[in-house]
Each structure stands twice: as structure tokens, then as C-alpha cells.
Design an enzyme around this catalytic site. Structure first.
Site, PDB file in Angstrom:
ATOM      1  CD  GLN A   9      90.697 -22.230  29.402  1.00 43.62           C
ATOM      2  OE1 GLN A   9      89.712 -22.398  30.099  1.00 43.62           O
ATOM      3  NE2 GLN A   9      90.970 -22.979  28.374  1.00 43.62           N
ATOM      4  CB  SER A  94      86.002 -17.381  33.071  1.00 44.79           C
ATOM      5  OG  SER A  94      85.433 -18.502  32.434  1.00 44.79           O
ATOM      6  CG  LEU A  95      89.507 -20.827  35.375  1.00 43.50           C
ATOM      7  CD1 LEU A  95      90.240 -21.327  36.606  1.00 43.50           C
ATOM      8  CD2 LEU A  95      90.237 -21.270  34.136  1.00 43.50           C
ATOM      9  NE  ARG A 119      83.320 -23.137  34.286  1.00 43.67           N
ATOM     10  CZ  ARG A 119      84.080 -22.210  33.719  1.00 43.67           C
ATOM     11  NH1 ARG A 119      85.358 -22.461  33.453  1.00 43.67           N
ATOM     12  NH2 ARG A 119      83.591 -21.014  33.413  1.00 43.67           N
ATOM     13  CG  HIS A 203      82.090 -17.307  29.148  1.00 41.82           C
ATOM     14  ND1 HIS A 203      81.450 -17.674  30.301  1.00 41.82           N
ATOM     15  CD2 HIS A 203      83.421 -17.466  29.370  1.00 41.82           C
ATOM     16  CE1 HIS A 203      82.364 -18.027  31.196  1.00 41.82           C
ATOM     17  NE2 HIS A 203      83.552 -17.924  30.653  1.00 41.82           N
ATOM     18  CD  GLN A 252      81.511 -18.730  35.330  1.00 45.18           C
ATOM     19  OE1 GLN A 252      81.702 -19.849  34.888  1.00 45.18           O
ATOM     20  NE2 GLN A 252      82.280 -18.170  36.241  1.00 45.18           N
TER      21      GLN A 252
END
Length: 311
Positions: A9, A94-95, A119, A203, A252
Site C-alpha cells: 500500500q 504487506s498486501l 482485508r 500491522h 501478518q
């Protein structure tokens, strides 16, 4: 050895994927399939905006994935390049870990889009708007960042969310704690702290409701066999077992993105060439984390054509 890596992101921008879609029917098919899976014209938001709608987490996450997979599909179908033949491992920020898993066949494109939409929605819903925040620390390594987070917490959540490279670490948590951290940067020998324009504190432990939602979603749509192993964000180590990867995807959501360590681990395992598909954000982080590697960032048709020649 070669690693294919996928951005996270923050890499979204209005106009993303437009040039690729105009030049390639293969890319257009990817964007149409994602639109169909989500029941929305995400491709129109990617192309035309408005920016604040694209930046919404539930739109940005599948959009970044769609752009990277469109890049990959053009490479594979028009360039005759099979990722599993030309790569040794994959990773994503991440994603981007979901994008990486889609790239190696663990999730279908439609399932990846739906998982990322969920998500994004779950992460947004986990913390009321305004209660959480994130900041980037420039000129900070993870030890300095951790010391700052501990000092700023004062009973609230203030956690290291992203260890991006030796000079950039991101903190996440309660807004007041993040603001205290920014005010304390100089005392901790850190150059700058910048509040990030994000809608939720990703996170960190505040994301537990989103982790629970993803555990349920991944129970229904578990990853399948991986054609190449993936470096998981939360462990910075190689995973080839789909069941283990499912568990790590849940971790995660609240866990640290150990990107710098992942890059170091990939190099230690023999990776000499990193190829970033669909963005130009991971390349500089990789360059600051390890020496003597080749980094190629692929976004445009021209980039794809150059990579096809090089491979």
C-alpha cells in the site's frame, strides 16, 4: 537466483494500469476479471480516480494487486515468460504477499481480489477513524525505532509496523502515541518523523479484529500449492507449505512487515536479481538493504519489453 517481488500500500496512484490496459488485451482481461470478482468498476477508479476513493484501503489493496498481476500476465502471455521457470522465490510487502501468492498459483485472481477487498474493509473497521495513526521514521534503524516506540507508548499501543530498510521504519498504534513518537524523534537520534496519510494503524495489535476476520476468510479460501516458495513478511523466511502460509497471513495483519530482513535473507540464500512487478517502491528499499544485487522495477510496456529481452 532471481526473486520476483510485489509492492504494498502507498504505491497506488490515479492512472495506474491505464497505459498497460490501452496497450494489451491481456492486461484488460485482468482488470475486467477483478471488476467482475468485486462487483465494482475498480478499473475505472484506478484510471480516473478520484484519488481519495482509490486511496481507501478496500480499493487500494485490490488495485495494487490487479496492477501487478496485469504486469505479470503480460510478461507471461505476451513474452512467453513463465514465472516458475525464471524465478526462484517470490515476496511481497504487506498486501503484496497476497499478490505474490496469486502469482505462484496459491490463490486465483478472483479470490485474491475478494480477499484483499475484505482485508481492506476489516482493517478499516478494526479501529474507529481518527483513533489510530502511523508515522514513517527517516534515518532510523529498527533498534532506534523500537526504543522510540517504547518511550512514546505510555500505556498505549506504539509498535514497529514496517522494517523497510536500514534508514526507514514505520510505527503504528494509537494516534496520541504516534504523535508523541514524532515529537521525540530528535531525542532518539532520528532525523525525521512523518505522519502518514493512512486511514488505519496497520500491522499493530489494534488490528486484531481484522486478523480474526482474515482467519475466517482464509479458512473458507485457503491457499493452494505454491509453484515457487514465498518469503513471509512476519518471519522473513522461506515458506513452501500452503497451510503454514495461511497461518502466517493471519499473523501478518497485526505483525511486523520484516521487509529488510526478508531482502537480506533472499540475498543470503543466493538471490542476485530482484524484479519488482507493478511498482517502483521496493527497488530503492532493496538497494539500501543489500549490496551487489541487480534490481529491476517493471511498470510500463517498455519496462516489460526490456525485461523480456533480459530474461
Amino acid at each position: 537466483m532471481r526473486a520476483f517481488v510485489f509492492p504494498g500500500q502507498g504505491s497506488q496512484k490515479v492512472g495506474m494500469g491505464a497505459e498497460l490496459a490501452d496497450a494489451s488485451a491481456v492486461a484488460r482481461e485482468v482488470f475486467e476479471e477483478v471488476d467482475d470478482a468485486l462487483g465494482q468498476k475498480l478499473s475505472a477508479i484506478m484510471r480516473e480516480g478520484p484519488e481519495d476513493v482509490l486511496t481507501l484501503t478496500e480499493n487500494a489493496q485490490p488495485a495494487i494487486m490487479a496492477n501487478a498481476i496485469a504486469t505479470l500476465r503480460v510478461l507471461e502471455k505476451e513474452g512467453g515468460i513463465a514465472l516458475a521457470d525464471k524465478g526462484d522465490c517470490v515476496a511481497g510487502h504487506s498486501l503484496g504477499e497476497y499478490t505474490a501468492l496469486c502469482a505462484v498459483g496459491a490463490f486465483s485472481l478472483a479470490d485474491t481480489a475478494r480477499l484483499l477487498k475484505l482485508r481492506g474493509q476489516a482493517m478499516q473497521a478494526a479501529v474507529p477513524v481518527g483513533q489510530g495513526a502511523m508515522c514513517a521514521l527517516l534515518g532510523a534503524d529498527v533498534e532506534k525505532a523500537q526504543a522510540l516506540a517504547d518511550a512514546a507508548a505510555e500505556g498505549q499501543v506504539c509498535a514497529v509496523a514496517n522494517d523497510n530498510d536500514p534508514t526507514q521504519v514505520v510505527l503504528s498504534g494509537h494516534r496520541e502515541a504516534i504523535e508523541r513518537a514524532i515529537a521525540l524523534v530528535k531525542e532518539h537520534g532520528i532525523k525525521r518523523g512523518i505522519l502518514l496519510p493512512v486511514s488505519a494503524p496497520f500491522h499493530c495489535p489494534l488490528m486484531q479484529p481484522a486478523a480474526d476476520a482474515m482467519a475466517e476468510a482464509l479458512e473458507k479460501t485457503p491457499p493452494q500449492a505454491l509453484r515457487l516458495p514465498v518469503y513471509a513478511n512476519v518471519t522473513a523466511s522461506l515458506v513452501s507449505d500452503a497451510a503454514e502460509e495461511r497461518r502466517l497471513l493471519v499473523e501478518q495483519v497485526c505483525g511486523r512487515v520484516r521487509w529488510r530482513e526478508s531482502v537480506i535473507a533472499m540475498q543470503a540464500a543466493g538471490t542476485t536479481h530482484f524484479v519488482e512487478l507493478g511498482g517502483k517502491v521496493l527497488g530503492p528499499m532493496i538497494g539500501r538493504s543489500v549490496q551487489d544485487v541487480e534490481v529491476t522495477s517493471v511498470v510500463t510496456m517498455e519496462d516489460i519489453e526490456s525485461l523480456i529481452k533480459a530474461l
